[in-house]
Design an enzyme around this catalytic site. Sequence first.
Site, PDB file in Angstrom:
ATOM      1  N   ASP A  52      64.049 -30.536  13.803  1.00 32.48           N
ATOM      2  CA  ASP A  52      63.875 -31.321  12.597  1.00 32.48           C
ATOM      3  C   ASP A  52      63.957 -30.390  11.400  1.00 32.48           C
ATOM      4  O   ASP A  52      64.366 -29.232  11.528  1.00 32.48           O
ATOM      5  CB  ASP A  52      62.585 -32.146  12.645  1.00 32.48           C
ATOM      6  CG  ASP A  52      61.310 -31.303  12.548  1.00 32.48           C
ATOM      7  OD1 ASP A  52      61.401 -30.072  12.325  1.00 32.48           O
ATOM      8  OD2 ASP A  52      60.216 -31.873  12.701  1.00 32.48           O
ATOM      9  N   ARG A  67      53.769 -41.283  10.668  1.00 35.46           N
ATOM     10  CA  ARG A  67      53.735 -40.170   9.715  1.00 35.46           C
ATOM     11  C   ARG A  67      54.545 -40.533   8.471  1.00 35.46           C
ATOM     12  O   ARG A  67      55.773 -40.620   8.528  1.00 35.46           O
ATOM     13  CB  ARG A  67      54.290 -38.878  10.332  1.00 35.46           C
ATOM     14  CG  ARG A  67      54.313 -37.730   9.327  1.00 35.46           C
ATOM     15  CD  ARG A  67      54.449 -36.360   9.955  1.00 35.46           C
ATOM     16  NE  ARG A  67      55.762 -36.092  10.520  1.00 35.46           N
ATOM     17  CZ  ARG A  67      56.158 -34.889  10.959  1.00 35.46           C
ATOM     18  NH1 ARG A  67      55.321 -33.856  10.881  1.00 35.46           N
ATOM     19  NH2 ARG A  67      57.358 -34.727  11.479  1.00 35.46           N
TER      20      ARG A  67
END
Length: 532
Positions: free
Chosen positions: A447, A167
């Site tokens: 996150d 990603r």
Amino acid sequence: MEIQTNLSQKISFSKEVKNYHPEILTDGALTFLEALQDRFNERRLTLLKNRECQQQLFDLGTYPSFPENTKEIRNSEWCAAPIPEDLQDRRVEITGPVDRKMVINALNSGAKTFMADFEDSNAPLWENCLQGQRNLKDAVNKTISFYNPKRDKTYQLKEKTATLIVRPRGLHLNEKHLLIKQQETSASLFDFALYLFHNNEQLKENGTGAYYYLPKLEHFTEAIWWNDVIDFSEEYLGIESGSVKVTVLVETITASFQLDEIIYALKDHIVGLNCGRWDYIFSYIKKLRNHKGFVVPDRAQVTMTSPFMDAYSKLVIQRCHKRNILAIGGMAAQIPIKNNEEKNTAAFAKVQADKEREVKNGHDGTWVAHPGLVKLAMQVFDKHMPTSNQIHVKRNDVVITEDDLLEIPKGTITERGIQENINVGIHYIANWLSGNGAVALYNLMEDAATAEISRTQLWQWLKNEVSLEDGRTFNNTLFHIFFEDELKVIQTQVGDTLYETENYQNAIQTFYKLVTSDEFEEFLTTKTYQYL
């Protein structure tokens, strides 16, 4: 500081860079990156301007809707290109940052795939990003190892490993440490280009390919941009057309109104969509934040069973399966709780219920944040999904309207919810500033998305001066009281020495400004990047 190569007139480093990693930033890699930046960065900046224009329309009272001018794409019969064999079964995916030990443990975890993350679980320090590229290159070459002197243990790859997916950072982010023609590089292009350049040949030799997760798309024109980037890159590097494959994260409220259009734009490359649930909630609040009466309750009360979340996930399944691609479910952020069997059992029960709901709805796979959850998630999907995927489950029974996707979740706003948002937000930002983007907080692996929800909710509640569950009005005076009280809690939790560090003090000031500012900041990571 300029690179001492034949590219030195065009490419330079910011003064913060001490090591430019010549094994990654080779002449060939930099020439490729420069070509991408020249061709695509201005278009990226225009797309970001388009986001601002769209937000202005939302602020005037409009809502996201299914685009009228793309109705033909939604209603016509077409499918995406075939899915490679090693991406057809993705029943359990593990995610995490690109640090060396994490890469090894994730690839060895028993999950079907590993999403190596340069984005929300990676604090984009120069060293983190460049060392991460080296770690992935070593993993692809199967030479990666890690020695932990404290445990006197060496970590190496097993014979069978998860399929690697990478990603890159989102379109809104720059890589400020590398300048091309005195302009900060697109972080998306930086991460994408370096991984593809260094690994595409070895990946093919390994019997796999260059696979990516694309984050935070807000409009199908952004998918067109990515498609053009990929097509150009394949031609530039002499890679077989259509061999680079992507999965798109549906983590913005606007993207859920354009699922078919996004798939169509990437139809030669796309293999799936993923329900990025935490960022989706953040986007939902952010985009509609200025609508009168639009208030979302405590984030703990907003789950995948909330009507607007349930609608979005089922729509993703239906549209993916109509186009013969995969629909991957959301994250289980729980961490195994040691030394408390009762709490651990309760946490695992929540994970099991969540994964059972996903697989029964028709999802083809799911996410976990910790290797300790792989076995549980695998058992659930093995039981309810005997085939490699469920693309054959078309879910033609699903009918999702614009109102379904926008329904405001019911619930309350509590003192505890405010305290948790302050506490988690500050702890996360402080850790991010220290270089850690995946932070274990209260038995959850968090996150940036959690911190984004936390500060956005507080901003919205404060602006609307909402009524709390106990009847009090949440205004600036009450927020300041809660904030000061929670700072004392944080100081007790981390100790005086750590609390007084620059990272914690910057985190406290940044979080306070994000919440109390008249103007809403689109991403906290762009605000705090100045400190890295």
